[in-house]
Design a protein around this motif. Structure first.
Motif, mmCIF file in Angstrom:
data_model
loop_
_atom_site.group_PDB
_atom_site.id
_atom_site.type_symbol
_atom_site.label_atom_id
_atom_site.label_comp_id
_atom_site.label_asym_id
_atom_site.label_seq_id
_atom_site.Cartn_x
_atom_site.Cartn_y
_atom_site.Cartn_z
ATOM 1 N N ASP A 223 -66.710 95.650 75.067
ATOM 2 C CA ASP A 223 -65.460 95.267 74.374
ATOM 3 C C ASP A 223 -65.572 93.837 73.842
ATOM 4 N N GLY B 144 -62.105 88.249 72.951
ATOM 5 C CA GLY B 144 -61.232 87.445 72.092
ATOM 6 C C GLY B 144 -61.272 87.868 70.631
ATOM 7 N N PHE B 145 -61.288 89.176 70.385
ATOM 8 C CA PHE B 145 -61.386 89.639 68.997
ATOM 9 C C PHE B 145 -60.074 89.508 68.222
ATOM 10 N N HIS B 146 -59.010 89.263 68.931
ATOM 11 C CA HIS B 146 -57.761 88.991 68.216
ATOM 12 C C HIS B 146 -57.992 87.736 67.348
ATOM 13 N N GLU C 13 -59.574 92.701 57.490
ATOM 14 C CA GLU C 13 -58.416 93.336 56.869
ATOM 15 C C GLU C 13 -57.524 93.939 57.935
ATOM 16 N N ASP D 276 -60.409 96.946 59.343
ATOM 17 C CA ASP D 276 -61.413 96.413 58.430
ATOM 18 C C ASP D 276 -62.619 97.362 58.434
HETATM 19 N N1 LIG Z 1 -57.332 92.757 61.507
HETATM 20 C C1 LIG Z 1 -58.092 93.492 62.319
HETATM 21 N N2 LIG Z 1 -58.134 93.181 63.643
HETATM 22 C C2 LIG Z 1 -58.895 93.944 64.447
HETATM 23 C C3 LIG Z 1 -59.668 95.025 63.970
HETATM 24 N N3 LIG Z 1 -60.323 95.570 65.005
HETATM 25 C C4 LIG Z 1 -59.974 94.850 66.093
HETATM 26 N N4 LIG Z 1 -59.111 93.873 65.768
HETATM 27 C C5 LIG Z 1 -58.487 92.875 66.679
HETATM 28 O O1 LIG Z 1 -59.145 92.947 67.915
HETATM 29 C C6 LIG Z 1 -58.204 93.141 68.960
HETATM 30 C C7 LIG Z 1 -58.861 93.988 70.033
HETATM 31 O O2 LIG Z 1 -58.005 94.137 71.114
HETATM 32 P P1 LIG Z 1 -58.318 93.517 72.527
HETATM 33 O O3 LIG Z 1 -59.716 93.829 72.939
HETATM 34 O O4 LIG Z 1 -57.222 94.003 73.439
HETATM 35 O O5 LIG Z 1 -58.107 91.961 72.287
HETATM 36 P P2 LIG Z 1 -59.112 90.742 72.459
HETATM 37 O O6 LIG Z 1 -58.518 89.586 71.727
HETATM 38 O O7 LIG Z 1 -60.485 91.166 72.072
HETATM 39 O O8 LIG Z 1 -59.009 90.419 74.010
HETATM 40 P P3 LIG Z 1 -60.124 90.613 75.164
HETATM 41 O O9 LIG Z 1 -60.826 91.900 74.889
HETATM 42 O O10 LIG Z 1 -59.319 90.663 76.446
HETATM 43 O O11 LIG Z 1 -61.013 89.422 75.105
HETATM 44 C C8 LIG Z 1 -57.008 93.796 68.280
HETATM 45 O O12 LIG Z 1 -55.820 93.551 68.968
HETATM 46 C C9 LIG Z 1 -57.012 93.139 66.913
HETATM 47 O O13 LIG Z 1 -56.335 91.903 66.976
HETATM 48 C C10 LIG Z 1 -59.618 95.308 62.557
HETATM 49 O O14 LIG Z 1 -60.262 96.231 62.037
HETATM 50 N N5 LIG Z 1 -58.823 94.517 61.783
#
Ligand SMILES: Nc1nc2c(ncn2[C@@H]2O[C@H](COP(=O)(O)OP(=O)(O)OP(=O)(O)O)[C@@H](O)[C@H]2O)c(=O)[nH]1
Ligand SMILES: [Mg+2]
Length: 265
Positions: A29, A32-34, A43, A47
């Protein structure tokens, strides 16, 4: 060679092994992908470039580790299923989990420009955590993947409706994220579908399958040409090729007659 007096420290190491004869799922996973998705202008809500990049990274992992028989990805996560009788790294958990996380990360970075384009600079290194879970039955494995695909569907329906409301070009001033959250709070799937259809003329079921269903990677045996003889005959060899599809892993059909057939035997 003589052992040094320091060698004894090795005995402090503890090797956790994954229970034998169980199906092992390793889920990677994005950390911090947010923030990462914001900093790299992904996007919203999906995206496509980033999803294809993650698929390529997963394909790389599966190509390198032959014991992985299935993978499923959505958002910033990927799950990898090991063959039940796998003896990869003597089933040592830390070694399996850290190798898969690091391979996935490397493939993600190496392929960044190919998928994200030259204009999207990689501003800082992405990282991925990983965990392994052992599942004793085939039913548990199917329920695991169904859980992840249901998660994909629920999040995607919510995010699609949320961003349609926030990015509605007819609203001046635009709706705030707080207002959109308040509207969607406690709504059912049916009412989100209705908002999309009535207000935005979007039929959710016609949106790309990669967004609604995520991506499923499995192996298919194929004959591939290896060399041509002096007489002009082409010699072929059977090779396992990793395929990517956007199908219902949640459905019986996938496991009973589809591409998942035989994976859990
Ligand atoms: N805009 C956009 N954001 C995405 C996309 N895929 C993933 N994300 C972001 O990645 C997050 C993934 O959720 P989490 O894994 O719960 O959040 P995280 O910030 O990675 O937190 P941790 O996994 O706990 O480190 C989503 O909430 C989105 O903010 C995408 O295709 N487009
Ligand atoms: Mg994450």
């Amino acid at each position: 060679m003589a052992k040094s007096k320091y060698e004894y420290v090795k005995h402090f190491e503890q090797h956790q092994t994954l229970l034998r004869n169980t199906y092992v799922v390793i889920r990677v996973d994005g950390h911090g992908f947010h923030r990462f998705s914001q900093e790299h202008n992904f996007e919203k809500p999906n995206d496509l470039r980033a999803l294809h990049l993650a698929n390529e990274a997963a394909k790389g992992v599966m190509t390198d580790i032959q014991d992985i028989v299935l993978a499923y990805g959505e958002s910033d996560e990927y799950s990898f299923l090991l063959r039940r009788d796998s003896t990869l790294f003597k089933r040592r958990e830390a070694k399996i989990v850290s190798t898969i996380a690091s391979l996935f990360t490397s493939y993600y970075v190496v392929n960044w420009f190919k998928f994200m384009g030259d204009s999207t600079l990689l501003r800082y290194p992405p990282s991925f955590d990983a965990r392994a879970v052992c599942y004793p039955t085939a039913e548990n494995v199917r329920d695991y993947f169904s859980w992840r695909q249901a998660d994909c569907h629920i999040n995607n329906l919510y995010n699609t409706t949320f961003w349609a409301l926030v990015q509605d070009p007819t609203k001046n001033p635009p709706m705030t994220t707080t207002q959109a959250q308040a509207i969607l709070k406690d709504t059912t799937s049916a009412s989100k579908n209705e908002i999309l259809f009535k207000q935005f003329n979007i039929n959710y079921n016609t949106l790309p399958e990669i967004f609604r269903k995520g991506s499923v990677l499995f192996r298919r045996k194929m004959m591939v040409p290896v060399k041509e003889t002096e007489q002009g005959n082409v010699i072929e060899r059977e090779k396992s090729i990793v395929h990517i599809a956007h199908v219902d892993i949640i459905a019986d059909e996938f496991w009973l007659t589809g591409d998942g057939k035989g994976i859990l035997e």
